[in-house]
Write a protein that holds these residues in place. Sequence first.
Motif, PDB file in Angstrom:
ATOM      1  N   TYR A   1       7.183   5.181  -6.071  1.00  0.00           N
ATOM      2  CA  TYR A   1       6.252   6.198  -5.587  1.00  0.00           C
ATOM      3  C   TYR A   1       6.931   7.042  -4.514  1.00  0.00           C
ATOM      4  O   TYR A   1       7.308   6.537  -3.451  1.00  0.00           O
ATOM      5  CB  TYR A   1       4.985   5.563  -5.029  1.00  0.00           C
ATOM      6  CG  TYR A   1       3.986   6.577  -4.516  1.00  0.00           C
ATOM      7  CD1 TYR A   1       3.324   7.412  -5.407  1.00  0.00           C
ATOM      8  CD2 TYR A   1       3.742   6.716  -3.150  1.00  0.00           C
ATOM      9  CE1 TYR A   1       2.416   8.362  -4.944  1.00  0.00           C
ATOM     10  CE2 TYR A   1       2.835   7.657  -2.684  1.00  0.00           C
ATOM     11  CZ  TYR A   1       2.177   8.479  -3.591  1.00  0.00           C
ATOM     12  OH  TYR A   1       1.282   9.419  -3.134  1.00  0.00           O
TER      13      TYR A   1
ATOM     14  N   LYS B   1       6.635   9.402  -1.702  1.00  0.00           N
ATOM     15  CA  LYS B   1       5.574   9.803  -0.777  1.00  0.00           C
ATOM     16  C   LYS B   1       5.617  11.298  -0.466  1.00  0.00           C
ATOM     17  O   LYS B   1       4.592  11.890  -0.097  1.00  0.00           O
ATOM     18  CB  LYS B   1       5.684   8.989   0.521  1.00  0.00           C
ATOM     19  CG  LYS B   1       5.313   7.532   0.356  1.00  0.00           C
ATOM     20  CD  LYS B   1       5.361   6.789   1.673  1.00  0.00           C
ATOM     21  CE  LYS B   1       6.787   6.573   2.136  1.00  0.00           C
ATOM     22  NZ  LYS B   1       6.844   5.710   3.355  1.00  0.00           N
TER      23      LYS B   1
ATOM     24  N   TYR C   1      -0.195  11.371 -11.740  1.00  0.00           N
ATOM     25  CA  TYR C   1       0.821  11.009 -10.748  1.00  0.00           C
ATOM     26  C   TYR C   1       2.235  10.896 -11.319  1.00  0.00           C
ATOM     27  O   TYR C   1       3.142  10.463 -10.629  1.00  0.00           O
ATOM     28  CB  TYR C   1       0.456   9.677 -10.080  1.00  0.00           C
ATOM     29  CG  TYR C   1      -0.766   9.754  -9.188  1.00  0.00           C
ATOM     30  CD1 TYR C   1      -0.707  10.374  -7.947  1.00  0.00           C
ATOM     31  CD2 TYR C   1      -1.980   9.210  -9.609  1.00  0.00           C
ATOM     32  CE1 TYR C   1      -1.826  10.446  -7.139  1.00  0.00           C
ATOM     33  CE2 TYR C   1      -3.109   9.273  -8.804  1.00  0.00           C
ATOM     34  CZ  TYR C   1      -3.026   9.897  -7.568  1.00  0.00           C
ATOM     35  OH  TYR C   1      -4.138   9.971  -6.758  1.00  0.00           O
TER      36      TYR C   1
ATOM     37  N   PHE D   1       0.805  -1.223   0.000  1.00  0.00           N
ATOM     38  CA  PHE D   1       0.000   0.000   0.000  1.00  0.00           C
ATOM     39  C   PHE D   1       0.836   1.271   0.000  1.00  0.00           C
ATOM     40  O   PHE D   1       0.501   2.240  -0.681  1.00  0.00           O
ATOM     41  CB  PHE D   1      -0.950  -0.008   1.204  1.00  0.00           C
ATOM     42  CG  PHE D   1      -2.048  -1.035   1.105  1.00  0.00           C
ATOM     43  CD1 PHE D   1      -3.027  -0.925   0.133  1.00  0.00           C
ATOM     44  CD2 PHE D   1      -2.089  -2.105   1.978  1.00  0.00           C
ATOM     45  CE1 PHE D   1      -4.043  -1.863   0.038  1.00  0.00           C
ATOM     46  CE2 PHE D   1      -3.093  -3.049   1.902  1.00  0.00           C
ATOM     47  CZ  PHE D   1      -4.071  -2.938   0.928  1.00  0.00           C
ATOM     48  N   GLU D   2       1.928   1.303   0.755  1.00  0.00           N
ATOM     49  CA  GLU D   2       2.736   2.516   0.821  1.00  0.00           C
ATOM     50  C   GLU D   2       3.378   2.843  -0.527  1.00  0.00           C
ATOM     51  O   GLU D   2       3.590   4.005  -0.858  1.00  0.00           O
ATOM     52  CB  GLU D   2       3.826   2.370   1.891  1.00  0.00           C
ATOM     53  CG  GLU D   2       3.296   2.477   3.319  1.00  0.00           C
ATOM     54  CD  GLU D   2       4.402   2.683   4.322  1.00  0.00           C
ATOM     55  OE1 GLU D   2       5.578   2.705   3.919  1.00  0.00           O
ATOM     56  OE2 GLU D   2       4.092   2.825   5.515  1.00  0.00           O
TER      57      GLU D   2
ATOM     58  N   LYS E   1       1.944   1.912  -3.321  1.00  0.00           N
ATOM     59  CA  LYS E   1       0.815   1.897  -4.262  1.00  0.00           C
ATOM     60  C   LYS E   1       1.016   0.833  -5.342  1.00  0.00           C
ATOM     61  O   LYS E   1       0.621   1.000  -6.500  1.00  0.00           O
ATOM     62  CB  LYS E   1       0.591   3.276  -4.892  1.00  0.00           C
ATOM     63  CG  LYS E   1       0.198   4.347  -3.873  1.00  0.00           C
ATOM     64  CD  LYS E   1      -0.257   5.627  -4.530  1.00  0.00           C
ATOM     65  CE  LYS E   1      -0.658   6.670  -3.493  1.00  0.00           C
ATOM     66  NZ  LYS E   1      -1.842   6.279  -2.709  1.00  0.00           N
ATOM     67  N   ARG E   2       1.656  -0.298  -4.945  1.00  0.00           N
ATOM     68  CA  ARG E   2       1.955  -1.391  -5.868  1.00  0.00           C
ATOM     69  C   ARG E   2       1.360  -2.683  -5.353  1.00  0.00           C
ATOM     70  O   ARG E   2       1.210  -2.886  -4.152  1.00  0.00           O
ATOM     71  CB  ARG E   2       3.471  -1.600  -5.990  1.00  0.00           C
ATOM     72  CG  ARG E   2       4.170  -0.742  -6.969  1.00  0.00           C
ATOM     73  CD  ARG E   2       5.482  -1.352  -7.456  1.00  0.00           C
ATOM     74  NE  ARG E   2       6.369  -1.806  -6.417  1.00  0.00           N
ATOM     75  CZ  ARG E   2       7.507  -1.209  -6.083  1.00  0.00           C
ATOM     76  NH1 ARG E   2       7.874  -0.096  -6.668  1.00  0.00           N
ATOM     77  NH2 ARG E   2       8.284  -1.721  -5.152  1.00  0.00           N
TER      78      ARG E   2
ATOM     79  N   TYR F   1      -9.245  -3.016  -5.193  1.00  0.00           N
ATOM     80  CA  TYR F   1      -8.198  -2.095  -4.734  1.00  0.00           C
ATOM     81  C   TYR F   1      -7.885  -1.013  -5.768  1.00  0.00           C
ATOM     82  O   TYR F   1      -6.804  -0.427  -5.753  1.00  0.00           O
ATOM     83  CB  TYR F   1      -6.927  -2.883  -4.393  1.00  0.00           C
ATOM     84  CG  TYR F   1      -7.132  -3.829  -3.235  1.00  0.00           C
ATOM     85  CD1 TYR F   1      -7.100  -3.372  -1.923  1.00  0.00           C
ATOM     86  CD2 TYR F   1      -7.394  -5.183  -3.457  1.00  0.00           C
ATOM     87  CE1 TYR F   1      -7.300  -4.226  -0.861  1.00  0.00           C
ATOM     88  CE2 TYR F   1      -7.608  -6.051  -2.396  1.00  0.00           C
ATOM     89  CZ  TYR F   1      -7.561  -5.565  -1.096  1.00  0.00           C
ATOM     90  OH  TYR F   1      -7.782  -6.432  -0.038  1.00  0.00           O
TER      91      TYR F   1
ATOM     92  N   ASP G   1      -8.579   2.091  -6.181  1.00  0.00           N
ATOM     93  CA  ASP G   1      -8.198   3.432  -5.748  1.00  0.00           C
ATOM     94  C   ASP G   1      -6.961   3.442  -4.851  1.00  0.00           C
ATOM     95  O   ASP G   1      -6.414   4.510  -4.568  1.00  0.00           O
ATOM     96  CB  ASP G   1      -9.364   4.091  -4.996  1.00  0.00           C
ATOM     97  CG  ASP G   1     -10.578   4.286  -5.887  1.00  0.00           C
ATOM     98  OD1 ASP G   1     -10.385   4.509  -7.091  1.00  0.00           O
ATOM     99  OD2 ASP G   1     -11.712   4.191  -5.378  1.00  0.00           O
ATOM    100  N   ARG G   2      -6.496   2.264  -4.415  1.00  0.00           N
ATOM    101  CA  ARG G   2      -5.380   2.209  -3.463  1.00  0.00           C
ATOM    102  C   ARG G   2      -4.111   1.628  -4.077  1.00  0.00           C
ATOM    103  O   ARG G   2      -3.008   1.961  -3.655  1.00  0.00           O
ATOM    104  CB  ARG G   2      -5.784   1.380  -2.239  1.00  0.00           C
ATOM    105  CG  ARG G   2      -7.000   1.930  -1.514  1.00  0.00           C
ATOM    106  CD  ARG G   2      -7.418   1.029  -0.376  1.00  0.00           C
ATOM    107  NE  ARG G   2      -6.406   0.979   0.678  1.00  0.00           N
ATOM    108  CZ  ARG G   2      -6.452   0.135   1.702  1.00  0.00           C
ATOM    109  NH1 ARG G   2      -7.453  -0.728   1.806  1.00  0.00           N
ATOM    110  NH2 ARG G   2      -5.494   0.145   2.611  1.00  0.00           N
ATOM    111  N   ILE G   3      -4.269   0.755  -5.064  1.00  0.00           N
ATOM    112  CA  ILE G   3      -3.125   0.154  -5.749  1.00  0.00           C
ATOM    113  C   ILE G   3      -3.143   0.640  -7.192  1.00  0.00           C
ATOM    114  O   ILE G   3      -4.075   0.338  -7.943  1.00  0.00           O
ATOM    115  CB  ILE G   3      -3.190  -1.389  -5.715  1.00  0.00           C
ATOM    116  CG1 ILE G   3      -3.231  -1.900  -4.266  1.00  0.00           C
ATOM    117  CG2 ILE G   3      -2.012  -1.974  -6.480  1.00  0.00           C
ATOM    118  CD1 ILE G   3      -1.963  -1.683  -3.481  1.00  0.00           C
ATOM    119  N   LEU G   4      -2.110   1.385  -7.605  1.00  0.00           N
ATOM    120  CA  LEU G   4      -2.105   2.019  -8.925  1.00  0.00           C
ATOM    121  C   LEU G   4      -1.185   1.328  -9.923  1.00  0.00           C
ATOM    122  O   LEU G   4      -1.115   1.751 -11.075  1.00  0.00           O
ATOM    123  CB  LEU G   4      -1.709   3.492  -8.789  1.00  0.00           C
ATOM    124  CG  LEU G   4      -2.625   4.334  -7.891  1.00  0.00           C
ATOM    125  CD1 LEU G   4      -2.154   5.784  -7.859  1.00  0.00           C
ATOM    126  CD2 LEU G   4      -4.075   4.250  -8.356  1.00  0.00           C
TER     127      LEU G   4
END
Length: 420
Positions: free
Chosen positions: A366, A368, A218, A121-122, A124-125, A158, A160-163
Amino acid sequence: MVIQSIILNNKSILSINDFLDLSSEIISSEILNLDFNLDYSLLKNYFSSERICPVVHLAKSEDAEEISKIFKDIYQNTYPYKKMEHAEGVREMINSNDYLWFLFKLENNETVGCFGTQLEFEKKRGFLYGFVLKKKYHKIIDAPKAFIGCVTHIWKTYQDRILQWYGEMRTNESTSQFFTSMVGLKPIAFLPNKDIFNSKIESDVLHVIYDESVFNKYRKKEAPRIIRQVLNWYAYSSKRYSLQNPQIENPSITLNESKINKLSEIITLNIQEVQYGNQIIKISFKGIDSFMEFIHNPHSRNFEKTYFKVSCLEELYSFIEKVKDLVNTMNINYFECFISGYEPTYQKIFYNAGFRPRGYVPYWYYNKITGKFEDQVVFNYYRGEIAENPRIIAETKQLLELSINPQEKMLKDVLDLIEN
């Protein structure tokens, strides 16, 4: 129940959103439940099948023993990631919010296979792995439908949370390459001699797919800065993702020998034993915050998941020289490090040390702090010869040829980029 259908045309699948649009009819069914039937058809000639369609269940803690047994039986206790062969390791994943495991079952409740994913999650993968069927059910179970059902469930849940999603596919087993390509995960980097399966050294290929928001909302706006030796890999990725033109640089690397000598006197090595035989190796300097850290998998004899922090090129050079020493003394087959696509001096330091670029992965890291995705270059080292006659799909062939003969296989797109 009305059976819905999904029409797959992988040429039109550039993003996760494209795949979900194509599978929109089946998303409205019970496929988003924790346990679901695969009540849909795949409208492609090569998917017409009379094979058995399993029911998909979200694994529970008590299923850990069954999953570990599947891996031990299929790979005859040679699976290189030993956590999968231990029930307590699988149970730890099942009970974690950072993992999902699926079981494929028949109507008589017999388990015939499994599939796992790690949710980072942190970063986004999401990492897809562990899609296996018991040997006696190969070509009996409708594997494509099982895989697509799980992917649809995960990607929609997932969204919206994993891009971005990725997987590492073996080059001597074309089925997994085909399945991932079928849903839009495309080969992006070559990982030669990274693993050992069934006591044989094998190469892997990194496959990726992104949410379409990554392409614009992004993405880091700054143009990538790369050395010339990375250009053909950049062109390979740009052909699919239409990347902006990079800045091609040839930085002059001047190292302070006196500083390197001083660093050699305070360099330290810390090896931490972790579960299932793996080690975390950290190289650092006494009294300095800089470090390089990676995971050592003794079963595959590789160093991976490398991360480093340095304040000058002399520190990076010293770390790399120590890595080269460890590669020799520990008989390592493979080393891997993702390098920023905006740090040409780092790229050249690795290149000068004998490591080679074998993939340009856009939107990979990503940040942060900025909330943007940054490109990275896969640099790696391998020992020995790459196995001949790999079992690869057509899309992987060009990537493999580009890695083996980088000068001979320069893409036409490279010339276009150079002209620009």
